[in-house]
Design a protein around this motif. Structure first.
Motif, PDB file in Angstrom:
ATOM      1  N   ASP A   9     -26.001-153.665  34.406  1.00  0.00           N
ATOM      2  CA  ASP A   9     -27.069-153.033  34.826  1.00  0.00           C
ATOM      3  C   ASP A   9     -27.351-151.544  34.450  1.00  0.00           C
ATOM      4  OD1 ASP A   9     -29.372-153.839  35.467  1.00  0.00           O
ATOM      5  OD2 ASP A   9     -28.781-153.753  37.521  1.00  0.00           O
ATOM      6  N   GLU A  10     -28.871-151.054  34.821  1.00  0.00           N
ATOM      7  CA  GLU A  10     -29.128-150.153  34.246  1.00  0.00           C
ATOM      8  C   GLU A  10     -29.792-149.063  35.693  1.00  0.00           C
ATOM      9  OE1 GLU A  10     -31.521-149.222  31.014  1.00  0.00           O
ATOM     10  OE2 GLU A  10     -33.191-151.006  31.968  1.00  0.00           O
ATOM     11  N   SER A  11     -30.089-148.164  35.495  1.00  0.00           N
ATOM     12  CA  SER A  11     -30.907-147.510  36.939  1.00  0.00           C
ATOM     13  C   SER A  11     -31.132-146.407  35.993  1.00  0.00           C
ATOM     14  CB  SER A  11     -29.940-147.397  38.136  1.00  0.00           C
ATOM     15  OG  SER A  11     -30.672-146.562  38.978  1.00  0.00           O
ATOM     16  N   ILE A  12     -32.222-145.388  36.606  1.00  0.00           N
ATOM     17  CA  ILE A  12     -32.749-144.174  36.107  1.00  0.00           C
ATOM     18  C   ILE A  12     -32.884-143.470  37.640  1.00  0.00           C
ATOM     19  CG2 ILE A  12     -34.701-142.527  35.370  1.00  0.00           C
ATOM     20  CD1 ILE A  12     -35.393-145.516  33.682  1.00  0.00           C
ATOM     21  N   ARG A  13     -32.187-142.811  37.951  1.00  0.00           N
ATOM     22  CA  ARG A  13     -32.523-141.879  39.402  1.00  0.00           C
ATOM     23  C   ARG A  13     -31.515-141.194  38.988  1.00  0.00           C
ATOM     24  NH1 ARG A  13     -30.756-145.411  43.910  1.00  0.00           N
ATOM     25  NH2 ARG A  13     -33.391-145.701  44.643  1.00  0.00           N
ATOM     26  N   ASN A  14     -32.197-139.502  38.971  1.00  0.00           N
ATOM     27  CA  ASN A  14     -30.739-138.122  38.521  1.00  0.00           C
ATOM     28  C   ASN A  14     -30.196-138.491  37.525  1.00  0.00           C
ATOM     29  OD1 ASN A  14     -32.046-136.989  41.413  1.00  0.00           O
ATOM     30  ND2 ASN A  14     -30.348-138.599  41.868  1.00  0.00           N
ATOM     31  N   GLY A  15     -31.428-139.092  36.275  1.00  0.00           N
ATOM     32  CA  GLY A  15     -30.932-139.091  35.189  1.00  0.00           C
ATOM     33  C   GLY A  15     -30.315-140.737  34.922  1.00  0.00           C
ATOM     34  N   TYR A  16     -29.639-141.317  34.026  1.00  0.00           N
ATOM     35  CA  TYR A  16     -29.784-142.489  33.165  1.00  0.00           C
ATOM     36  C   TYR A  16     -28.087-142.742  33.817  1.00  0.00           C
ATOM     37  CZ  TYR A  16     -29.509-147.269  30.485  1.00  0.00           C
ATOM     38  OH  TYR A  16     -29.370-147.963  30.696  1.00  0.00           O
ATOM     39  N   LEU A  17     -28.282-144.316  34.041  1.00  0.00           N
ATOM     40  CA  LEU A  17     -26.949-144.312  34.623  1.00  0.00           C
ATOM     41  C   LEU A  17     -26.426-146.679  34.565  1.00  0.00           C
ATOM     42  CD1 LEU A  17     -24.765-144.378  37.303  1.00  0.00           C
ATOM     43  CD2 LEU A  17     -25.904-144.963  39.285  1.00  0.00           C
ATOM     44  N   LEU A  18     -25.497-146.156  34.024  1.00  0.00           N
ATOM     45  CA  LEU A  18     -24.736-147.836  33.149  1.00  0.00           C
ATOM     46  C   LEU A  18     -24.481-148.086  34.267  1.00  0.00           C
ATOM     47  CD1 LEU A  18     -25.863-149.201  31.052  1.00  0.00           C
ATOM     48  CD2 LEU A  18     -24.341-148.801  29.659  1.00  0.00           C
ATOM     49  N   SER A  19     -24.056-149.438  34.878  1.00  0.00           N
ATOM     50  CA  SER A  19     -23.580-150.077  35.904  1.00  0.00           C
ATOM     51  C   SER A  19     -22.539-150.975  34.872  1.00  0.00           C
ATOM     52  CB  SER A  19     -24.037-149.983  37.231  1.00  0.00           C
ATOM     53  OG  SER A  19     -23.044-150.740  38.263  1.00  0.00           O
ATOM     54  N   ALA A  20     -20.889-151.057  35.127  1.00  0.00           N
ATOM     55  CA  ALA A  20     -20.431-151.739  34.626  1.00  0.00           C
ATOM     56  C   ALA A  20     -19.857-152.492  35.676  1.00  0.00           C
ATOM     57  CB  ALA A  20     -19.418-151.703  33.330  1.00  0.00           C
ATOM     58  N   ALA A  21     -20.124-153.741  36.873  1.00  0.00           N
ATOM     59  CA  ALA A  21     -18.808-154.945  37.373  1.00  0.00           C
ATOM     60  C   ALA A  21     -17.876-155.452  36.907  1.00  0.00           C
ATOM     61  CB  ALA A  21     -19.813-155.366  38.572  1.00  0.00           C
ATOM     62  N   VAL A  22     -16.546-155.119  36.545  1.00  0.00           N
ATOM     63  CA  VAL A  22     -15.398-155.529  35.570  1.00  0.00           C
ATOM     64  C   VAL A  22     -14.807-156.792  36.982  1.00  0.00           C
ATOM     65  CG1 VAL A  22     -14.063-155.423  34.436  1.00  0.00           C
ATOM     66  CG2 VAL A  22     -15.781-153.938  34.430  1.00  0.00           C
ATOM     67  N   VAL A 152     -24.033-151.637  43.117  1.00  0.00           N
ATOM     68  CA  VAL A 152     -23.035-150.534  43.182  1.00  0.00           C
ATOM     69  C   VAL A 152     -24.651-149.113  42.782  1.00  0.00           C
ATOM     70  CG1 VAL A 152     -21.276-149.551  41.868  1.00  0.00           C
ATOM     71  CG2 VAL A 152     -21.109-151.967  42.885  1.00  0.00           C
ATOM     72  N   ALA A 153     -25.064-149.234  41.009  1.00  0.00           N
ATOM     73  CA  ALA A 153     -25.954-148.441  40.771  1.00  0.00           C
ATOM     74  C   ALA A 153     -26.743-148.077  41.813  1.00  0.00           C
ATOM     75  CB  ALA A 153     -26.696-149.471  39.231  1.00  0.00           C
ATOM     76  N   TRP A 154     -27.704-149.008  42.481  1.00  0.00           N
ATOM     77  CA  TRP A 154     -28.188-148.774  43.468  1.00  0.00           C
ATOM     78  C   TRP A 154     -27.695-147.060  44.780  1.00  0.00           C
ATOM     79  CZ3 TRP A 154     -28.770-148.687  48.419  1.00  0.00           C
ATOM     80  CH2 TRP A 154     -30.056-148.233  49.166  1.00  0.00           C
ATOM     81  N   LEU A 169     -14.959-149.619  45.002  1.00  0.00           N
ATOM     82  CA  LEU A 169     -15.287-150.215  43.963  1.00  0.00           C
ATOM     83  C   LEU A 169     -15.635-149.185  43.018  1.00  0.00           C
ATOM     84  CD1 LEU A 169     -18.801-152.470  46.116  1.00  0.00           C
ATOM     85  CD2 LEU A 169     -16.403-153.460  44.877  1.00  0.00           C
ATOM     86  N   LEU A 170     -15.272-148.125  43.068  1.00  0.00           N
ATOM     87  CA  LEU A 170     -15.546-147.971  41.485  1.00  0.00           C
ATOM     88  C   LEU A 170     -14.468-147.299  41.331  1.00  0.00           C
ATOM     89  CD1 LEU A 170     -18.231-144.904  42.988  1.00  0.00           C
ATOM     90  CD2 LEU A 170     -18.452-146.912  41.828  1.00  0.00           C
ATOM     91  N   GLY A 171     -14.215-147.626  40.151  1.00  0.00           N
ATOM     92  CA  GLY A 171     -12.667-147.693  39.341  1.00  0.00           C
ATOM     93  C   GLY A 171     -13.259-146.302  38.600  1.00  0.00           C
ATOM     94  N   SER A 172     -14.329-145.483  37.561  1.00  0.00           N
ATOM     95  CA  SER A 172     -14.455-144.331  37.700  1.00  0.00           C
ATOM     96  C   SER A 172     -16.668-144.298  37.389  1.00  0.00           C
ATOM     97  CB  SER A 172     -13.848-144.176  35.813  1.00  0.00           C
ATOM     98  OG  SER A 172     -14.881-144.971  35.237  1.00  0.00           O
ATOM     99  N   VAL A 173     -16.482-142.591  37.387  1.00  0.00           N
ATOM    100  CA  VAL A 173     -17.702-142.107  36.656  1.00  0.00           C
ATOM    101  C   VAL A 173     -17.314-141.375  36.158  1.00  0.00           C
ATOM    102  CG1 VAL A 173     -19.225-141.207  38.160  1.00  0.00           C
ATOM    103  CG2 VAL A 173     -18.226-142.416  39.363  1.00  0.00           C
ATOM    104  N   THR A 174     -18.389-141.219  35.210  1.00  0.00           N
ATOM    105  CA  THR A 174     -19.048-141.128  33.788  1.00  0.00           C
ATOM    106  C   THR A 174     -19.125-139.824  33.669  1.00  0.00           C
ATOM    107  OG1 THR A 174     -16.668-142.237  32.694  1.00  0.00           O
ATOM    108  CG2 THR A 174     -17.763-141.073  31.341  1.00  0.00           C
ATOM    109  N   GLU A 175     -19.685-138.935  33.687  1.00  0.00           N
ATOM    110  CA  GLU A 175     -20.719-137.852  33.418  1.00  0.00           C
ATOM    111  C   GLU A 175     -21.128-137.483  31.660  1.00  0.00           C
ATOM    112  OE1 GLU A 175     -22.691-137.631  35.618  1.00  0.00           O
ATOM    113  OE2 GLU A 175     -22.223-138.077  37.602  1.00  0.00           O
TER     114      GLU A 175
END
Length: 177
Positions: A9-22, A152-154, A169-175
């Motif tokens: 899913d995606e979110s737009i807050r302080n940039g574009y955020l793509l969230s992948a729940a694995v 999680v994106a929210w 829950l975070l596996g990684s956060v890539t900027e």
């Protein structure tokens, strides 16, 4: 990680955020069931923007026990079209998912499904073992695991105590620049 599925899913807050729940394939049916149990009568899906804080805390608490790892990719959209950030994130995410053993990728359907196809398919063709990776689009009401990516994106995007609640829950956060 053994074979796994990813839900994006995606979110737009302080940039574009793509969230992948694995989630490992073996844990998928239990996780879906737990998420479905969170729906109130008449509710077709969960979306954090529509929930009150008490429900948000409940949803995040349930997520922490489901064996989900979430991989976030954020791209700045300052001074450029959001589309550029939206394209950049899956280009970084899909190779990571393949390394993690993801065999099925489900992206929340929106008006940009065709563009997603144009980005993901070449990466899949180049990096995935033939016949071992599929991706598709789905609406949130048909796939409860998309709710996990949204939640999680929210929370991450909101920051503060909400972000703290999803740190495990975070596996990684890539900027991405």
């Amino acid at each position: 990680m053994s074979a796994a599925h990813a839900f994006v899913d995606e979110s737009i807050r302080n940039g574009y955020l793509l969230s992948a729940a694995v989630i490992p394939t073996d844990d998928l049916s239990i996780a879906r069931g737990k998420l479905l149990e969170l729906c109130k009568p008449g509710q077709r899906c969960l979306h954090m923007r529509d929930e009150n804080d008490s429900r948000r805390r409940e949803i995040l608490s349930i997520l922490t026990g489901l064996g989900i790892q979430v991989y976030l990719h954020r791209a700045s959209v300052a001074g450029r079209p959001i589309r550029d950030g939206r394209d950049q994130c899956p280009r970084a995410l899909v190779p990571q998912l393949l390394v993690l053993g993801v065999t099925r990728l489900v992206i929340e359907s929106c008006n940009q499904d065709r563009r997603d196809q144009q980005i993901v398919q070449p990466i899949s063709n180049r990096l995935a073992v033939p016949g071992r990776f599929v991706f598709l689009h789905s609406v949130p009401s048909a796939e409860p695991m998309l709710w996990a990516a949204d939640a999680v994106a929210w929370a991450y995007g909101r920051g503060g105590d909400w972000r703290r609640r999803v740190e495990g829950l975070l596996g990684s956060v890539t900027e991405l620049s």
